[in-house]
Structures are given as structure tokens and as C-alpha cells.
Write an enzyme that holds these catalytic residues in place. Structure first.
Site, mmCIF file in Angstrom:
data_model
loop_
_atom_site.group_PDB
_atom_site.id
_atom_site.type_symbol
_atom_site.label_atom_id
_atom_site.label_comp_id
_atom_site.label_asym_id
_atom_site.label_seq_id
_atom_site.Cartn_x
_atom_site.Cartn_y
_atom_site.Cartn_z
ATOM 1 C CB CYS A 71 -0.886 0.017 1.240
ATOM 2 S SG CYS A 71 -1.933 -1.425 1.364
ATOM 3 C CE LYS A 83 16.304 -11.961 -6.983
ATOM 4 N NZ LYS A 83 16.604 -11.331 -5.733
ATOM 5 C CG ASN A 95 0.043 2.355 3.646
ATOM 6 O OD1 ASN A 95 -0.962 2.347 2.958
ATOM 7 N ND2 ASN A 95 1.200 2.833 3.229
ATOM 8 N N GLY A 96 -1.080 -0.867 6.622
ATOM 9 C CA GLY A 96 -0.844 -1.691 7.813
ATOM 10 C C GLY A 96 -2.022 -2.606 8.079
ATOM 11 C CD1 TRP A 109 -0.013 -6.022 -3.298
ATOM 12 C CD2 TRP A 109 0.419 -6.589 -1.183
ATOM 13 N NE1 TRP A 109 0.675 -7.218 -3.304
ATOM 14 C CE2 TRP A 109 0.946 -7.585 -2.021
ATOM 15 C CE3 TRP A 109 0.578 -6.728 0.195
ATOM 16 C CZ2 TRP A 109 1.602 -8.699 -1.539
ATOM 17 C CZ3 TRP A 109 1.229 -7.839 0.684
ATOM 18 C CH2 TRP A 109 1.738 -8.818 -0.191
ATOM 19 C CD GLU A 124 19.113 -13.379 -3.975
ATOM 20 O OE1 GLU A 124 18.404 -13.847 -3.065
ATOM 21 O OE2 GLU A 124 18.783 -12.366 -4.616
ATOM 22 C CE LYS A 166 12.866 -3.151 -3.953
ATOM 23 N NZ LYS A 166 13.761 -4.252 -4.358
ATOM 24 C CG HIS A 168 21.227 -37.343 2.023
ATOM 25 N ND1 HIS A 168 21.596 -38.529 2.614
ATOM 26 C CD2 HIS A 168 22.367 -36.633 1.858
ATOM 27 C CE1 HIS A 168 22.894 -38.535 2.827
ATOM 28 N NE2 HIS A 168 23.392 -37.389 2.380
ATOM 29 N NE ARG A 219 4.834 1.473 -1.312
ATOM 30 C CZ ARG A 219 5.301 1.307 -0.092
ATOM 31 N NH1 ARG A 219 6.558 1.546 0.160
ATOM 32 N NH2 ARG A 219 4.528 0.895 0.876
ATOM 33 C CD GLU A 273 12.389 -12.156 -6.688
ATOM 34 O OE1 GLU A 273 11.578 -11.564 -5.978
ATOM 35 O OE2 GLU A 273 13.627 -12.031 -6.540
HETATM 36 O O1 M6R Z 1 13.312 -4.741 2.193
HETATM 37 P P1 M6R Z 1 13.830 -6.068 2.707
HETATM 38 O O2 M6R Z 1 15.249 -6.315 2.310
HETATM 39 O O3 M6R Z 1 13.628 -6.237 4.174
HETATM 40 O O4 M6R Z 1 12.942 -7.133 1.980
HETATM 41 C C1 M6R Z 1 13.042 -8.488 2.309
HETATM 42 C C2 M6R Z 1 12.466 -9.351 1.211
HETATM 43 O O5 M6R Z 1 11.104 -9.091 1.051
HETATM 44 C C3 M6R Z 1 13.175 -9.094 -0.126
HETATM 45 O O6 M6R Z 1 14.553 -9.319 0.002
HETATM 46 C C4 M6R Z 1 12.618 -9.997 -1.241
HETATM 47 O O7 M6R Z 1 12.870 -11.333 -0.954
HETATM 48 C C5 M6R Z 1 13.249 -9.581 -2.552
HETATM 49 N N1 M6R Z 1 12.564 -8.450 -3.101
HETATM 50 C C6 M6R Z 1 13.290 -10.660 -3.543
HETATM 51 O O8 M6R Z 1 14.027 -10.272 -4.668
#
Ligand code: M6R
Length: 609
Positions: free
Chosen positions: A2, A486, A100-101, A74, A482, A604, A505, A27, A489
Site C-alpha cells: 500500500c 531470483k 497502510n498496515g 495491496w 538467491e 517491493k 538424500h 511497490r 520470483e
Molecule cells: O526490504 P527487505 O530487504 O527487508 O525485503 C526483504 C524481502 O522481502 C526481499 O529481500 C525480497 O525477498 C526480494 N525483493 C526478492 O528479490
């Protein structure tokens, strides 16, 4: 996630609010809306989908005012819909709010409002109760009504409210959700995030937890939770709005991938002086503090957590302190062993991730020393930490984190080196060796970026795969996680990362000619073991992209494709190894026609649990 934008001036609130909301689009959101006080009434217009849908229903000139509030939603409580979109009004729309929240006790409040005041709710949201609460407490003073309403609310919120009877002001309040007031000339702004305001203002007040702020066109007054006026220093935003543009790249993600040499350089430069000493300017942690830590917890979410996995190996190796790495959503609920001899490191790009913030508070309450690694200056995590080690990645717009990750890694190296040296565990020679390796990284990352075409070619070849496995050992293992995140997502391909030694295993059962395995084999002492793992999976028909240091050409005999990173010390490989993985994920997603910068279902900054 949001977004909130509010404006108080003399005219054209609509244009400013819509512009601010568009700047928060990155966002992620599912609906948008705006509320304006017009001719003694509040008019609310909102629409599910993109902001362009909202623009169509607010295009008429009669819908404008000098004051207004807007929101991108959102969904958390209630599906994305016109009705559930914000703003929300009270019974007669004499009050409107954006939020927001999450209001945790909203069910309880709903029942009470229905029972005692006969309130009929229009939406399924938790947020709507806020408008009704303010409405029932309102007796001509919006500030006092907002203050009374928050006494009833439990949860996290940034709320902006307007009242038809006071059409010249906005009252906003925050608890555990960001809020920033922008200082204009003859006008003022309020927003959940600084980028929303940058077209108009550079001077802002960062609103703290439990503060209420009243904005008129000529004044911004901040109050603490005891109703006392608070004096706040002006915060000057010196990053450029242009940094938030794509600069000729097709997507923010690839632009940000290319910004990594600069981010790494900048993050190093800020902390390493010309003599090669790491300076901890602005960090109060002393030698005695460091010597007193008998345990380190690194806590984060998503990509930031993966940076923590590398951080663990570094701190354990260079500073010889036991480290636990935990995802924030688990840490906060498992009553971890934390005391005053614990160093708690929170890693967060946004500094607003709710779980990370909650974990930080949990550790703080148990007496831990809090050091955070954060990209967004002035964010909640930064403000609530004892010390902050900023990453200098610049604003990261693409949902998929890239430059934040590599700069987080740089911070982990610097923290580990500093601790190791301070404790006298790391020799000067070793310290110098690793530091020099770090200094060489920006150039080596450039070398990898120059291989973009090879990775685009591999993406073309393999983008139709539906299952991809990332394997590695030692430091490569954390990077596999990681790489896998990537890919999944942004391309929506099912991918899975596992320590290569764990394959046999269980997971090896999945290997067949449809599988693609990305095998990271950059660690010298584990190289042969990785080669064996590659042979194991190719024997089951899997196709393999192998990644190794330049010169390790044997990998070409076992893998279908080989990608090389420049030669470097084993300790610093994660910063290099992740780059081809990011580029590969990007081009696979591009081949599949995905919405790369804003993947479906993701936001984001995750400011809800
Ligand atoms: O803003 P943050 O680093 O705390 O966010 C944590 C995760 O939401 C963030 O790293 C997320 O996994 C990435 N956007 C993925 O690419």
C-alpha cells in the site's frame, strides 16, 4: 504494498496525489483511490486495477480540491475490489481515511461499532473501522478524533484522515508503518514513502512511531503520544528523482543489475579509508562491545536473508563468533536465546519489512545490541537500531532485489573483517588480502556484465524448462538460494536450491531429462566434489549449467554449458557468482514475457505479516 499520498495547498490536489501514487506503483498494488473535500462533502472515487482506471473516473474538472488523500492498496483483508479499495468513509462520508498496515482487533471494533452505533460496513477491510471510529469521536476537531480513535486500535498503521467540516487540513498518525511529511511552499505533503514526493519537495520530516501530524497549507505540526508538540529536524533528501528512472534500460531490474559495480564501490568507499582502515563513523560499538559478544544472530527475509547466510560464514571464519541466521518470521515467534551478549544484525533493503522490524524489537527487548544493514536511510529498521551500517545501493525499484543484495554482502564482509581485526583474531596480512579482493570486485563485476549476451543465449535455450535446481557447496550454497529465488520470483518457473551434498538424500529422485541444474562450483577446495555432483545429475539425464572460476575448464567436460567468473579468492566469490544468476533469471523472464519489474503477487516492501 500500500501507498499513501496526501496534499494540502490552494489548488490541484488531484494532480499531485495521482502523480505521487504513480511514483509508488513499483511497490505493487491492486487498486487505487482518492478522496477530496468538495462543497462541504467528501467525495471518494476508487477503482480496482491500475491507476489509469482511477484516472478515468476522476477526469472531470469538477472533481478537484485544494486538499486530498490518495492510496494504492495491496489486499490483505478482503479481495481486491472497488469497494475494498481506499479511501474509506464513515457512515455519511463526512470523514475519509487511507491506511497502510493492519488493524489486528478490527473484528472486535466492527462488532462494537455495529452494536453500539448501528454502523453498516461497506467493505470487508480492517481499515474501514478507522473511518467510523474517527466519525463517532468527531466533534469539530479532527486531531482529537484521530487521537481518540487510535486508542481503540491495535496493530500497525499509517493513517491519513480528512474531515468535510475542516476542508483545509489532513491529520495523519503512524505506528509501525512509515510516514513522511513533505515541506512545500504554500503547500505541504504527506506520504508513506519519499519517492512519492520527490517531484515536488526535497525537505521532509520523518514522522516517528506514535506521532500525530497536522498539515495545513502553511504549517506542519507534529505531536507525540502525550499530545505535546515535537520539534523535528528537517531531513534533506539528496538522492535524485532521476535515479528512479530506467535510463534507457528495458527494465529497472537490468538497470539495477548494471548499477552493481557502482553500488559495491560506493558501499566500500563509505567505510574504507585510504589507508585501508574500516571506519565505523556514526557507529557507537566499541572494542569492548565486540569482545563481549558471544553470539551473533543475523535475521532478515528473502534476499536479505540470503545475504545473511553468507554473512554467517564470514563472521564465523574471520571473527570466530558463532552465528545463527534466521528468517525473521520464524525468529520472532520462537523465543530465541538472546541476551545482552548477543549482537543482533538485521538486514533489510527497505528497512520497513514488518517481520524484520518485529524480530529486531524482540531481540532489543531481550537486551541484544542491534546493528542493522539497511539501504533506505531513515527507515524504521534504521531508526530503531543501535547502529546502522548503510548499504549504498541507491533506490532499488525492481521488486527483485539485485544491487541491494551485493551491497548487503559488502557490508557483511566489512563487519566480519572489522570484528576479526578488533578481536585480534585476523592477522593484518589476511585482512589486507581480503580487503584487496573486495576492492577488485567492481571491475570483476563489470567483466561479468560484459558476458550478458552469453547469459541471454542460455536463457533462450533453457527458458522453457519448468523445474530448475540450483546446487552448491560452502559459500556457493547460500548463493544458490538467491539464484533460485531470483529465477522463480520473476519467471514463475519452479526452482529449488539445495546443498549439493544433500542431493542424494532425496532430491536426486527428481532428476530426469527435463531437469535443468545450475551447479555453482567456485570454491577451490570443494571443486572436485561439485564435479562429482554434476556427474551424478547428468547420469540421470539432467542438463547442467556449471559455474566456475576462469581456468577451471574441466567443468566443460561434465556440464552442458559453462559460465566463468573472474579469478578471485574463494571468500569473495558470492558477490561475483550471483551476477550471472541475476542476469540469467532476467533473460529467462524476458523470454517468457513476464512482468519483470512487478512480478505477480509480490510487493517491493512487505509491511504486513
Ligand atoms: O526490504 P527487505 O530487504 O527487508 O525485503 C526483504 C524481502 O522481502 C526481499 O529481500 C525480497 O525477498 C526480494 N525483493 C526478492 O528479490
Amino acid at each position: 504494498m500500500c501507498g499513501i499520498v496526501g496534499f494540502v495547498g490552494t489548488e490541484n490536489a488531484k494532480e499531485r496525489i495521482v502523480d505521487g501514487l504513480k511514483r509508488l506503483e513499483y511497490r505493487g498494488y491492486d487498486s487505487a483511490g482518492i478522496a477530496l473535500p468538495i462543497d462541504g462533502k467528501i467525495q471518494i472515487r476508487k477503482h480496482v486495477g491500475e491507476i489509469t482506471n482511477l484516472e478515468k473516473i476522476i477526469a472531470d474538472d469538477s472533481f478537484d480540491a485544494p486538499v486530498g488523500i490518495g492510496h494504492t492498496r495491496w489486499a490483505t483483508h478482503g479481495a481486491p475490489s472497488d469497494i475494498n479499495a481506499h479511501p474509506h468513509g464513515n457512515q455519511d462520508d463526512s470523514i475519509a481515511i487511507v491506511h497502510n498496515g493492519i488493524i489486528e482487533n478490527y473484528q472486535e471494533i466492527r462488532e462494537w461499532l455495529a452494536r453500539e452505533y448501528g454502523v453498516q460496513f461497506k467493505s470487508e477491510t480492517d481499515s474501514e473501522v478507522i473511518a467510523h471510529l474517527i466519525g463517532i469521536y468527531y466533534d469539530g476537531d479532527l486531531l482529537s478524533a484521530v487521537n481518540k480513535a487510535v486508542e481503540d486500535m491495535r496493530g500497525a498503521y499509517a493513517v491519513c484522515a480528512i474531515a468535510a467540516a475542516e476542508p483545509d487540513k489532513i491529520v495523519a498518525v503512524r505506528k509501525d508503518a512509515p510516514l513522511v511529511a513533505g515541506i512545500g511552499r504554500g503547500c505541504n505533503f504527506i506520504a508513506s514513502d519519499i519517492p512519492a514526493l520527490l517531484k515536488y519537495v526535497r525537505e521532509v520530516y520523518l514522522i516517528e512511531n506514535n506521532e500525530t501530524v497536522v498539515l495545513t497549507k502553511d504549517d506542519i505540526t507534529i505531536y507525540n503520544d502525550r499530545g505535546q508538540k515535537v520539534k523535528r529536524d528537517v531531513f534533506h533528501v539528496n538522492w535524485d528523482a532521476d535515479a528512479a528512472e530506467k535510463e534507457g534500460y528495458d527494465h529497472f531490474m537490468i538497470k539495477e543489475i548494471h548499477e552493481q559495480p557502482k553500488g559495491i564501490q560506493e558501499t566500500l568507499m563509505r567505510r574504507v579509508d585510504e589507508e585501508g582502515n574500516i571506519n565505523l563513523d556514526g557507529i557507537a560499538m566499541t572494542k569492548e562491545d565486540i569482545e563481549g559478544f558471544n553470539k551473533v544472530y543475523i535475521v532478515a527475509c528473502g534476499t536479505a536473508y540470503h545475504a545473511g547466510l553468507v554473512g554467517k560464514s564470514l563472521i564465523e571464519k574471520l571473527a570466530k563468533i558463532p552465528v545463527e541466521v534466521d528468517v525473521a518470521s520464524e525468529f520472532r515467534y520462537r523465543d530465541p536465546f538472546v541476551d545482552e551478549n548477543t549482537l543482533f544484525i538485521a538486514i533489510s533493503q527497505s528497512g520497513e519489512t514488518l517481520d524484520t522490524l518485529a524480530a529486531l524489537r524482540e531481540a532489543k527487548a531481550k537486551g541484544a545490541r542491534i546493528l542493522s544493514v539497511v539501504n533506505v536511510v531513515g527507515s524504521s529498521v534504521a531508526r530503531e537500531s543501535d547502529d546502522v551500517f548503510y548499504t549504498w545501493a541507491g533506490p532499488e525499484i525492481a521488486v527483485a532485489s539485485t544491487k541491494a543484495y551485493t551491497t548487503q554482502l559488502i557490508c557483511m564482509y566489512l563487519i566480519a573483517l572489522y570484528m576479526g581485526r578488533t578481536k585480534g583474531i585476523l592477522s593484518q596480512g589476511e585482512y589486507d588480502r581480503i580487503l584487496n579482493e573486495l576492492k577488485a570486485l567492481p571491475e570483476k563485476v563489470e567483466e561479468i556484465l560484459a558476458k550478458e549476451e552469453q547469459l541471454a543465449f542460455l536463457a533462450k535455450k533453457f527458458h522453457h524448462k519448468e523445474h530448475v535446481f540450483f546446487i552448491g557447496r560452502g559459500l556457493d550454497c547460500g548463493v544458490s538460494y538467491e539464484g533460485s529465488l531470483k529465477l522463480k520470483e520473476i519467471s514463475y518457473i519452479h526452482s529449488f536450491a539445495i546443498a549439493a551434498g544433500e542431493l542424494k538424500h532425496g532430491t536426486i529422485a527428481l532428476m530426469d531429462p527435463d531437469s535443468l541444474v545450475v551447479a555453482l562450483a567456485t570454491q577451490d577446495d570443494l571443486y572436485e566434489k561439485m564435479v562429482s555432483n554434476i556427474v551424478e545429475v547428468t547420469a540421470r539425464g539432467a542438463r547442467v549449467i556449471g559455474m566456475a572460476k576462469e581456468g577451471r575448464v574441466e567443468i566443460e567436460q561434465v556440464a552442458d554449458e559453462a559460465v566463468y567468473i573472474p579469478s578471485c579468492a574463494d571468500e569473495v566469490t558470492p558477490v561475483l557468482t550471483v551476477i550471472p544468476l541475476q542476469i540469467f533469471a532476467y533473460y529467462v523472464a524476458k523470454e517468457r514475457g513476464c512482468n519483470i519489474d512487478k512480478p505477480k503477487n509480490l510487493a517491493k516492501s512487505v509491511t504486513v505479516e
